[in-house]
Design a protein around this motif. Structure first.
Motif, PDB file in Angstrom:
ATOM      1  N   VAL B 102       0.687  -1.201  -0.001  1.00 52.28           N
ATOM      2  CA  VAL B 102      -0.128  -0.134  -0.021  1.00 52.28           C
ATOM      3  C   VAL B 102       0.834   1.344  -0.191  1.00 52.28           C
ATOM      4  CG1 VAL B 102      -0.243   0.094   2.658  1.00 52.28           C
ATOM      5  CG2 VAL B 102      -1.899   0.871   1.046  1.00 52.28           C
ATOM      6  N   LEU B 103       1.965   1.072   0.560  1.00 52.25           N
ATOM      7  CA  LEU B 103       2.820   2.216   0.581  1.00 52.25           C
ATOM      8  C   LEU B 103       3.524   2.528  -0.885  1.00 52.25           C
ATOM      9  CD1 LEU B 103       4.744   2.136   4.004  1.00 52.25           C
ATOM     10  CD2 LEU B 103       2.801   3.349   3.423  1.00 52.25           C
ATOM     11  N   GLU B 104       3.643   1.780  -1.806  1.00 47.27           N
ATOM     12  CA  GLU B 104       4.039   1.912  -2.897  1.00 47.27           C
ATOM     13  C   GLU B 104       2.867   2.543  -3.740  1.00 47.27           C
ATOM     14  OE1 GLU B 104       6.749   1.165  -5.247  1.00 47.27           O
ATOM     15  OE2 GLU B 104       7.502   1.548  -3.253  1.00 47.27           O
ATOM     16  N   LEU B 106       0.684   4.254  -2.577  1.00 50.23           N
ATOM     17  CA  LEU B 106       0.429   5.626  -2.030  1.00 50.23           C
ATOM     18  C   LEU B 106       1.459   6.746  -2.987  1.00 50.23           C
ATOM     19  CD1 LEU B 106      -0.799   7.347   0.341  1.00 50.23           C
ATOM     20  CD2 LEU B 106       1.199   6.931   1.546  1.00 50.23           C
ATOM     21  N   HIS B 110       0.393   9.539  -5.780  1.00 51.10           N
ATOM     22  CA  HIS B 110       0.752  11.255  -5.852  1.00 51.10           C
ATOM     23  C   HIS B 110       1.310  11.426  -6.957  1.00 51.10           C
ATOM     24  CE1 HIS B 110      -0.992  12.287  -1.964  1.00 51.10           C
ATOM     25  NE2 HIS B 110      -0.439  10.845  -1.431  1.00 51.10           N
ATOM     26  N   VAL B 183      -5.818   2.427  -0.689  1.00 52.26           N
ATOM     27  CA  VAL B 183      -5.528   3.536  -1.459  1.00 52.26           C
ATOM     28  C   VAL B 183      -5.658   3.010  -3.155  1.00 52.26           C
ATOM     29  CG1 VAL B 183      -3.572   5.049  -2.241  1.00 52.26           C
ATOM     30  CG2 VAL B 183      -3.984   4.223   0.168  1.00 52.26           C
ATOM     31  N   ILE B 184      -6.463   3.776  -3.690  1.00 49.63           N
ATOM     32  CA  ILE B 184      -6.791   3.636  -5.326  1.00 49.63           C
ATOM     33  C   ILE B 184      -6.526   4.626  -6.075  1.00 49.63           C
ATOM     34  CG2 ILE B 184      -8.178   1.387  -5.097  1.00 49.63           C
ATOM     35  CD1 ILE B 184     -10.505   3.109  -4.762  1.00 49.63           C
TER      36      ILE B 184
END
Lengths: 390, 291
Positions: B102-104, B106, B110, B183-184
């Motif tokens: 998920v941090l990828e 994120l 951006h 996160v999508i």
């Protein structure tokens, strides 16, 4: 959504407190280090080694350890042994305590909460602090949201020093202690990012009587999806903490959550699995599990899913709901029949199958004496009825 | 009209030589999608189902001018593939890959925003404008052209609802699977806005599930900006708290993100919420008759 590009199924992996402490210590966070013990004798030896009053803490993947009697103080090694004897083996929220952490009991002035978490709605990593440390932070968030202060890390630049300082000042921390606190916050943030964590927290973070910061309890939860790039962290998984069926499911690449009902579910897709569970309840039954076999519905996967479901003694009927889509209905049907040759099913089974060439699929299944229905609603109704009549 | 993909879509497939990439390229071609190029680093010069393969997205763009990309690349490499497409100026990137940390996602979220690129997914089935173009892994045959726009966090559950609509004789303008991760790239709100502005879409179906607060945000957006009728479905009424239900994003945490909250938020803004997927078709029929 597609099988072959999937290695894990998007879960989370809890670390024990002692594992989290070790991990965070590598980032320079001052930890109240303890010694792990698996027996009362080991707890006694640990207390002797520490040579002070100790706290004995259950190491188990469950919240509310304190309230459940899983955290106790001991004045001396003999008492530590007795306390460990009381804690080891107890059940906290369905988990048996098999290990305790023996750590020095620390006198402190104040306690804080410090945590790093992904804020889904803000699409930012949030660093949170509260002067209401030592208590359940979710409870604080519900009842006193104003007691929690937040800083959002820039997605490119990360958490800046000024943000960490601002957090400290907003918590009312005295100027001479701010630098230490800010350093700690940035260390915790770095650990979170480096490890692909989904939660990293210190609760409580205490200010000791000699005015230094010390992490008394730490918690780290890792993103399963990140483990492929952290093989060292993947090894920290504690098989003793997993439900045996859930462990088997994980190794087979199946998403599985055990529940308390009597209708076993085998479904492809997470959303459809939930909707199938909901339909079971709508028609007066209770689902025994969530189970998503993922894409394709091959014989091998269906067989693995069947094994999981029939291993649950509460299951009185099984509902198979496959929206095959591109996967041909006759191929899914053959897979199901092959799986049924491998796994003995003694409870009634209702199958709902949709896909290209679904008629051929249904025919194959009906010829084998299986009940095949057209809609998910009908399937849920029939499965509930079958479970009630068993 | 439809939204995001239609007859003018020129599709690039990233990971086209892989098992999934190759299979779904064939499926999309059969549906009538104009697949103009593929990319697999090191496989440049080959062809997959008659589609030319390039080593880099930049080369593919220069040679074939795609305006959308379908990313079927394994999780460790998918973030890089998405950013490569964004950097090459492709305005729409659809990523079906499950299992990206998920941090990828994120970071990528951006990154694509900064470049003005729309990302759909990851961990989604993609999207389809029936009769026009399919950029995804959904079975094409269950869809039929018509006035209903669909936006969903799910895959097979969306097929279930689409199938119910089609069998009830109600067609779809576009069905968008936005993905089941925490996160999508594109949220309910952005798709609702597109449907609101699409003259062909007369009613909207929103399919949500437990976890997060995107459905609540969507309800607030509907109250303020959506004049077309919306019908909802929320999966996970029976899901226990604290457990992830397959999708990384489907978890009730800290007592938040329950189906009951989401249903209440939608009903409070006049969105009828179906109790079962097939009922969506009945509710849609009713709102279409009322227009």
């Amino acid at each position: 959504m597609i099988g072959s590009v999937v290695e894990s199924k998007g879960g989370a992996m809890d670390l024990h407190e002692y594992q989290a402490a070790e991990l965070l210590a590598r980032y320079g966070i001052p930890i109240n280090r303890g010694i792990l013990a698996r027996t009362p004798e080991e707890a006694r030896a640990a207390a002797e080694q520490l040579g002070s009053r100790v706290v004995v803490k259950a190491q188990v993947h469950a919240g509310g350890r304190g309230k459940a009697g899983g955290i106790r103080l001991a004045d001396d090694p003999i008492q530590a042994e007795a306390v460990a004897q009381q804690i080891l083996g107890i059940n906290i929220r369905g988990r048996t305590v098999r290990k305790v952490l023996v750590a020095p009991a620390v006198a402190f002035e104040r306690e804080y909460y410090l945590g790093v978490v992904l804020d889904r709605d803000a699409r930012r990593i949030a660093v949170m602090g509260s002067s209401a440390g030592g208590v359940d932070i979710e409870e604080v968030a519900r009842e006193h949201p104003e007691a929690i202060v937040r800083e959002y890390a820039d997605p490119c630049l990360g958490l800046q020093d000024f943000q960490a300082r601002r957090l400290a000042f907003r918590l009312g921390i005295e100027p001479e202690l701010v630098r230490g606190f800010a350093t700690l916050a940035r260390q915790l943030y770095q650990a979170y990012v480096d490890c692909d964590a989904s939660l990293a927290e210190i609760n409580p973070l205490v200010l000791t009587r000699d005015r230094t910061w010390l992490a008394l309890d730490t918690k780290v939860v890792l993103d399963d999806n990140g483990l492929f790039r952290h093989p060292d962290l993947a090894e920290l998984r504690d098989p003793e903490e997993e439900d045996p069926l859930e462990r088997e499911a994980r190794l087979a690449g199946i998403s599985f959550v055990r529940l308390n009902g009597t209708v076993g579910c085998i479904v492809n897709g997470a959303g459809l699995s939930m909707a199938t569970m909901d339909a079971i309840q709508l028609y007066g039954g209770e689902p025994a599990n969530f189970l998503d076999i993922g894409g394709g519905a091959s014989a091998q996967r269906v067989a693995a899913a069947l094994r999981l479901v029939v291993a649950d003694p509460n299951v009185r009927a099984i509902l198979v709901n496959i929206f095959g889509g591109i996967t041909r209905g006759d191929v899914v049907a053959q897979g199901l029949l092959e799986a049924l040759r491998q796994v003995e099913v003694r409870v009634p089974m209702v199958i709902r199958l949709v896909g290209t060439r679904q008629e051929e699929g249904r025919q194959l299944l009906e010829e084998a004496g299986l009940t095949v229905v057209d809609t998910m609603e009908e399937a849920a109704q029939r499965a509930v009825l079958a479970a009630q009549n068993q | 009209m439809a939204i995001l993909v239609d007859d003018s879509t020129r599709l690039l497939v990233q990971g086209i030589t892989g098992r999934e990439g190759s299979f779904h390229t064939q499926q999309m071609l059969e549906y009538g999608t104009n697949v103009v190029a593929g990319v697999t680093p090191g496989a440049g010069g080959r062809e997959v189902h008659g589609v030319p393969v390039f080593n880099t997205v930049a080369e593919a763009v220069a040679a074939t001018q795609p305006n959308a990309s379908f990313v079927a690349v394994p999780a460790p490499f998918a973030p890089d593939a998405i950013l490569e497409a964004a950097e090459a100026g492709i305005p729409l990137v659809v990523c079906i890959t499950e299992g990206i940390p998920v941090l990828e996602t994120l970071r990528v979220y951006h990154g694509v925003r900064e470049r003005g690129v729309r990302l759909i997914g990851p961990n989604c089935p993609g999207l389809i404008s029936p009769g026009k173009a399919k950029v995804g892994i959904m079975p094409g045959f269950i869809h039929t052209p018509g006035p209903v726009g669909i936006v969903s966090r799910s895959g097979t559950l969306t097929y279930e609802v689409v199938w119910a609509l089609t069998r009830a004789g109600i067609g779809q303008s576009t069905a968008v699977g936005i993905g089941g991760d925490p996160v999508i790239g594109t949220s309910f709100i952005e798709v609702l806005e597109l449907f609101q502005n699409d003259p062909e879409t007369r009613a909207i179906v929103l399919i949500g599930e437990i976890g997060g607060a995107d459905e609540e945000a969507a309800a607030e957006f509907i109250r303020q900006h959506v004049t077309k009728p919306v019908v909802g479905f929320i999966a996970g009424r029976t899901a226990p708290p604290g457990r992830r239900m397959g999708h990384a994003g489907a978890i009730i945490s800290g007592g938040r993100g329950t189906a009951a909250e989401k249903i209440a938020a939608l009903e409070a803004v006049g969105v009828p919420v179906a109790e079962r997927p097939a009922q969506v078709a009945e509710l849609v029929r009713r709102v279409l008759e009322d227009i």
